[in-house]
Design a protein around this motif. Structure first.
Motif, PDB file in Angstrom:
ATOM      1  N   ARG A  71       0.824  -1.202   0.000  1.00  0.00           N
ATOM      2  CA  ARG A  71       0.000   0.000   0.000  1.00  0.00           C
ATOM      3  C   ARG A  71       0.859   1.254   0.000  1.00  0.00           C
ATOM      4  O   ARG A  71       0.615   2.208  -0.731  1.00  0.00           O
ATOM      5  CB  ARG A  71      -0.874  -0.020   1.260  1.00  0.00           C
ATOM      6  N   ILE A  73       4.007   1.564  -1.013  1.00  0.00           N
ATOM      7  CA  ILE A  73       4.713   1.706  -2.296  1.00  0.00           C
ATOM      8  C   ILE A  73       3.761   2.211  -3.372  1.00  0.00           C
ATOM      9  O   ILE A  73       4.044   3.147  -4.104  1.00  0.00           O
ATOM     10  CB  ILE A  73       5.313   0.363  -2.763  1.00  0.00           C
ATOM     11  N   MET A  74       2.577   1.606  -3.440  1.00  0.00           N
ATOM     12  CA  MET A  74       1.716   1.969  -4.564  1.00  0.00           C
ATOM     13  C   MET A  74       1.233   3.401  -4.489  1.00  0.00           C
ATOM     14  O   MET A  74       1.142   4.068  -5.515  1.00  0.00           O
ATOM     15  CB  MET A  74       0.603   0.935  -4.777  1.00  0.00           C
ATOM     16  N   LEU A  75       1.006   3.886  -3.280  1.00  0.00           N
ATOM     17  CA  LEU A  75       0.585   5.288  -3.162  1.00  0.00           C
ATOM     18  C   LEU A  75       1.753   6.239  -3.382  1.00  0.00           C
ATOM     19  O   LEU A  75       1.662   7.174  -4.164  1.00  0.00           O
ATOM     20  CB  LEU A  75      -0.048   5.550  -1.797  1.00  0.00           C
ATOM     21  N   TRP A 148      -7.982  12.064  -3.512  1.00  0.00           N
ATOM     22  CA  TRP A 148      -8.771  10.972  -2.939  1.00  0.00           C
ATOM     23  C   TRP A 148      -7.954  10.022  -2.087  1.00  0.00           C
ATOM     24  O   TRP A 148      -8.201   8.827  -2.062  1.00  0.00           O
ATOM     25  CB  TRP A 148      -9.508  10.186  -4.037  1.00  0.00           C
ATOM     26  N   ILE A 149      -6.965  10.554  -1.440  1.00  0.00           N
ATOM     27  CA  ILE A 149      -6.194   9.702  -0.531  1.00  0.00           C
ATOM     28  C   ILE A 149      -6.422  10.174   0.905  1.00  0.00           C
ATOM     29  O   ILE A 149      -6.297  11.359   1.203  1.00  0.00           O
ATOM     30  CB  ILE A 149      -4.681   9.771  -0.849  1.00  0.00           C
ATOM     31  N   ALA A 179      -2.624   4.441   4.705  1.00  0.00           N
ATOM     32  CA  ALA A 179      -3.343   5.321   3.786  1.00  0.00           C
ATOM     33  C   ALA A 179      -4.046   4.506   2.712  1.00  0.00           C
ATOM     34  O   ALA A 179      -3.695   3.372   2.441  1.00  0.00           O
ATOM     35  CB  ALA A 179      -2.360   6.280   3.133  1.00  0.00           C
ATOM     36  N   ARG A 180      -5.056   5.094   2.129  1.00  0.00           N
ATOM     37  CA  ARG A 180      -5.719   4.399   1.047  1.00  0.00           C
ATOM     38  C   ARG A 180      -6.479   5.354   0.142  1.00  0.00           C
ATOM     39  O   ARG A 180      -6.819   6.464   0.521  1.00  0.00           O
ATOM     40  CB  ARG A 180      -6.678   3.360   1.584  1.00  0.00           C
ATOM     41  N   ILE A 181      -6.696   4.866  -1.059  1.00  0.00           N
ATOM     42  CA  ILE A 181      -7.513   5.607  -2.002  1.00  0.00           C
ATOM     43  C   ILE A 181      -8.956   5.292  -1.662  1.00  0.00           C
ATOM     44  O   ILE A 181      -9.300   4.141  -1.479  1.00  0.00           O
ATOM     45  CB  ILE A 181      -7.217   5.147  -3.439  1.00  0.00           C
TER      46      ILE A 181
ATOM     47  N   ALA B   3      -5.736   9.020  -7.825  1.00  0.00           N
ATOM     48  CA  ALA B   3      -7.156   8.849  -8.108  1.00  0.00           C
ATOM     49  C   ALA B   3      -7.549   9.591  -9.369  1.00  0.00           C
ATOM     50  O   ALA B   3      -8.685   9.938  -9.584  1.00  0.00           O
ATOM     51  CB  ALA B   3      -7.994   9.304  -6.934  1.00  0.00           C
ATOM     52  N   GLU B  99      -6.654  -4.537  -1.995  1.00  0.00           N
ATOM     53  CA  GLU B  99      -7.183  -4.726  -0.651  1.00  0.00           C
ATOM     54  C   GLU B  99      -8.164  -5.890  -0.525  1.00  0.00           C
ATOM     55  O   GLU B  99      -9.199  -5.796   0.131  1.00  0.00           O
ATOM     56  CB  GLU B  99      -7.831  -3.432  -0.137  1.00  0.00           C
ATOM     57  N   LEU B 142       1.966   0.192  -9.232  1.00  0.00           N
ATOM     58  CA  LEU B 142       0.933  -0.794  -8.916  1.00  0.00           C
ATOM     59  C   LEU B 142      -0.496  -0.299  -9.093  1.00  0.00           C
ATOM     60  O   LEU B 142      -1.428  -1.084  -9.120  1.00  0.00           O
ATOM     61  CB  LEU B 142       1.118  -1.282  -7.464  1.00  0.00           C
ATOM     62  N   VAL B 143      -0.665   1.014  -9.190  1.00  0.00           N
ATOM     63  CA  VAL B 143      -2.024   1.529  -9.343  1.00  0.00           C
ATOM     64  C   VAL B 143      -2.455   1.372 -10.800  1.00  0.00           C
ATOM     65  O   VAL B 143      -1.742   1.782 -11.705  1.00  0.00           O
ATOM     66  CB  VAL B 143      -2.110   3.019  -8.941  1.00  0.00           C
TER      67      VAL B 143
END
Lengths: 471, 251
Positions: A71, A73-75, A148-149, A179-181, B3, B99, B142-143
């Motif tokens: 999570r 890394i991807m953000l 949107w995070i 954190a997350r989208i 996003a 997730e 990854l997104v």
């Protein structure tokens, strides 16, 4: 990422280090958490730069790279903002299946800054610094929210402040493990488990809300703002440790005491929140008549600062001020105006506080398992030649101290002596026990001191809050 | 950023068809043709979807996993990165990124259930090692944005909500091709709506014209989709088998 992510299984001429590791000089360990260790290192090709390397252990349950690391890394791979910590590299060591994230190193964090003022100098943080930190924190958060995070775990130890260098005094939001989208979650947000350290946790979360929003981050900012003003956590509840997601009665009680009892009038959806509705522990009956936020934060009720703070600590998440709105608040338009270097005010006569540097445990190698030498007592001023080739040992920094940029469990500081030495060295520029070559020691700190005075306007130009945000 | 497709790393990394249609040197030496590679990727996309049904993750996870797999093969050879291991590992990684984490041992269990063939069998350890190699091959990006979100909104706007199922199925099928590596997701969604309009004999030229998009691109994508369906009829089990056979035994 970019360069040096080769997966070299071979060994260099002189060592068994994987190739990517040879780009760095390891200085030592600065923190430890459940997922792994954090190190400070220098980039060989650019020795003026330090980086923090967060090492993720292979999870024991045999499930590969931890979802937290994924999570983060991807953000961080997608976002880029001056007030968000920069992920400079990712490395993988295929031999022991460990994962390393390299970040720009930040010398300070709000936890330590607040602690220094409270326990060491016994003096409030100057208003310019408070305002600049808050503005930059909001600026970074506004960037995240408009993308949107949600951060979901804002607390003083996750808010970093850059030390000496061209980015001195710039605030960086760190630790995106939670954190997350939130644009299109596959699962309800509440299924992800509890988030946000309880002192900074928003009331809707404490009351069991399933659908929370970026407003939870704003509540945390309000708590941090108050803590910057008073040097004490605003709502210091006793955490109930149980799984999953226990009701935090004491934390809510602490909030009610300060802000008053929430009412359906003020917060219409309150009655729909599970813990309020069920009221197993009779929280509805905790009525306090004389809420006194202003007296706790020592602010006149009519001041801009108080007005902004109370809007951040609004019970109803839908009425709570957003990061974008907060940046436009009058508080940021009146003197002292916030600046880019939060640590050094341009106000004549304002004292520069020398914050202590992070202590470094130079006895731990990247494996974290094999000590290179017996640990040195904290008070030792003797030079110790480290076992890491090319490493200079800095006795001033030999205390292991938790590195909070990555939100790990706090290690108990073993002693305080080292702090004073370090900060004195920074101030006087004359102390160097044993004439040890120091990488980030006296000489450099002294130089920086001069630089600050020569260029008082550093970073100030073009940074008024009225300016349009850059995205 | 995360996003918003337009500032995402996905947008910056869109490839030309020529960059996607590559046969790596080692694969050439093993006798792989471009057609073989396309067949294998399609076969693996199907494999990922079947595994996903078993471990019960949603379509978005499948789409992300297939995208990862396709990105991997723009950079790595099939000879060195065995698709029979890469495919389930991509699903494993995508489940974490989206997730909906799936345990590695559950995946291994269903791999065994779906394939008695020894060549498909992998240990948990091999999946975990491949996970790291894939992270690296993806350069840690990854997104992934998919056409699904845009699809529902656009269908509604076009007054074609009745064609949702058809269009959704078309989008699913685009993952049997490399379109997601080449085109922005909303254009793929539009192309699927375009195909759906043709199939349903629905006249909505005006609606398309009012959109501010390059209709030539949309039509080209639609043509690719239709071509794919045409050629798909000719794909026999045997051809897939022949291509897969070139992969040889597990190293």
């Amino acid at each position: 990422m970019g360069d040096g992510h080769n997966t070299n299984r071979g060994s260099g001429a002189a060592s068994n280090k994987p190739e990517w590791l040879q780009h760095y000089d390891l200085i030592g360990k600065i923190g430890e958490g459940t997922y792994g260790l954090v190190f400070i290192a220098k980039i060989k090709s650019n020795r003026s730069k330090s980086i923090a390397i967060k090492k993720f252990k292979q999870s024991k349950d045999g499930d590969g790279v931890s979802p937290t690391a994924i999570r983060e890394i991807m953000l961080l791979r997608e976002i880029s903002h001056e007030n968000v910590v920069k992920l400079v590299n990712v490395h993988i060591n295929h031999i022991d299946m460990s994962l390393y994230l390299a970040f720009d190193y930040a010398e300070h964090d709000l936890y330590e800054i607040i602690r220094h003022h409270r326990d060491k100098v016994n003096q409030a943080i100057n208003p310019y610094t408070v305002k600049s930190i808050l503005w930059q924190l909001l600026n970074g958060l506004n960037y995240l929210h408009s993308n949107w995070i949600m951060h979901r775990d804002l607390k003083p130890s996750n808010i970093l402040v850059m030390g000496d260098g061209e980015e001195q005094g710039v605030v960086k939001i760190a630790d995106f493990g939670l954190a997350r989208i939130y644009q299109a979650p596959l699962k309800p947000l509440s299924e992800n488990g509890v988030v946000v350290t309880i002192w900074y946790r928003a009331p809707e979360l404490l009351l069991g809300s399933k659908h929370y929003t970026s407003a939870v981050d704003m509540w945390a900012v309000g708590c941090i703002f108050a803590e910057l003003l008073t040097l004490k956590p605003l709502f210091q509840g006793q955490e109930v440790k149980a799984t999953p997601n226990p009701f935090q009665l004491d934390q809510l009680d602490k909030i009610f005491k300060v802000l008053g009892h929430p009412t359906q009038e003020k917060w219409p959806t309150l009655v729909n929140l599970p813990h309020w509705q069920q009221d197993v522990q009779h929280i509805q009956g905790h009525k306090y008549d004389n809420p006194g936020l202003y007296s706790i934060v020592h602010l006149p009720p009519k001041s801009h600062a108080y007005d902004l703070l109370s809007k951040m600590l609004e019970y109803d998440p839908r009425k709570r001020i957003s990061a974008a709105q907060a940046l436009e608040h009058e508080y940021f338009r009146v003197e002292p105006l916030p600046g880019r270097n939060a640590l050094v005010s341009t106000q004549p006569g304002d004292k520069v506080v020398n914050y202590p540097v992070r202590p470094v445990d130079t006895t731990t190698d990247f494996e974290g398992t094999a000590p290179l030498q017996p640990a040195q007592p904290a008070s030792s001023g003797n030079a110790v030649t480290g076992g890491i080739p090319g490493q200079h040992v800095m006795p001033n920094r030999s205390l292991p101290r938790p590195m909070h940029m990555v939100g790990m469990q706090r290690m108990q500081p073993q002693g305080i002596a080292g702090y004073n030495i370090a900060s004195q060295a920074g101030m006087g520029g004359a102390m160097n026990p044993g004439g040890i070559p120091m990488q980030r020691g006296v000489a450099q700190a002294h130089q920086q001191q001069q630089l600050r005075r020569k260029d008082p306007a550093m970073g100030m130009s073009g940074y008024p809050p009225q300016q349009k945000r850059r995205f | 950023m995360a996003a918003n497709f337009w500032t995402s790393t996905q947008q910056k990394q869109l490839l030309d068809a020529e960059e996607v249609d590559v046969v790596h040197q080692v694969d050439k030496e093993m006798g792989f043709t471009l057609e073989d590679c396309k067949l294998i990727k399609m076969h693996m996309a199907n494999y990922i979807a079947r595994l996903a049904q078993n471990v019960k993750v949603r379509q978005r996870v499948v789409a992300t996993a297939v995208t990862y797999m396709r990105r991997v093969y723009t950079r790595k050879s099939m000879t060195e990165y065995d698709p029979r291991l890469v495919a389930p590992t991509c699903l494993y990684l995508a489940s974490k990124a989206e997730e909906s984490t799936v345990q590695a041992r559950l995946l291994v269990f269903y791999i065994k259930k779906l394939h008695s063939d020894e060549k498909y069998r992998f240990e948990i350890k091999e999946i975990l090692e491949m996970e790291m190699k894939i992270l690296e091959a993806l350069n840690y990006y990854l997104v992934v944005y998919h056409p699904y979100r845009a699809l529902s909104q656009l269908l509604q706007d076009a007054g074609m909500s009745d064609a949702t199922q058809l269009a959704w199925g078309l989008v699913n099928d685009t993952y049997k091709m490399d379109l997601i590596l080449i085109h922005p997701p909303h254009l793929i969604a539009l192309a699927c709506i375009y195909v759906a309009s043709v199939l349903k004999d629905k006249e909505n030229t005006t609606w398309f014209e009012e959109l501010r998009v390059d209709m030539n691109v949309v039509k080209n994508i639609a043509m690719e989709i239709l071509d794919f369906y045409d050629s798909h009829k000719m794909i026999t089990e045997e051809r897939v088998h022949l291509a897969m056979h070139k992969l040889g035994f597990k190293q």
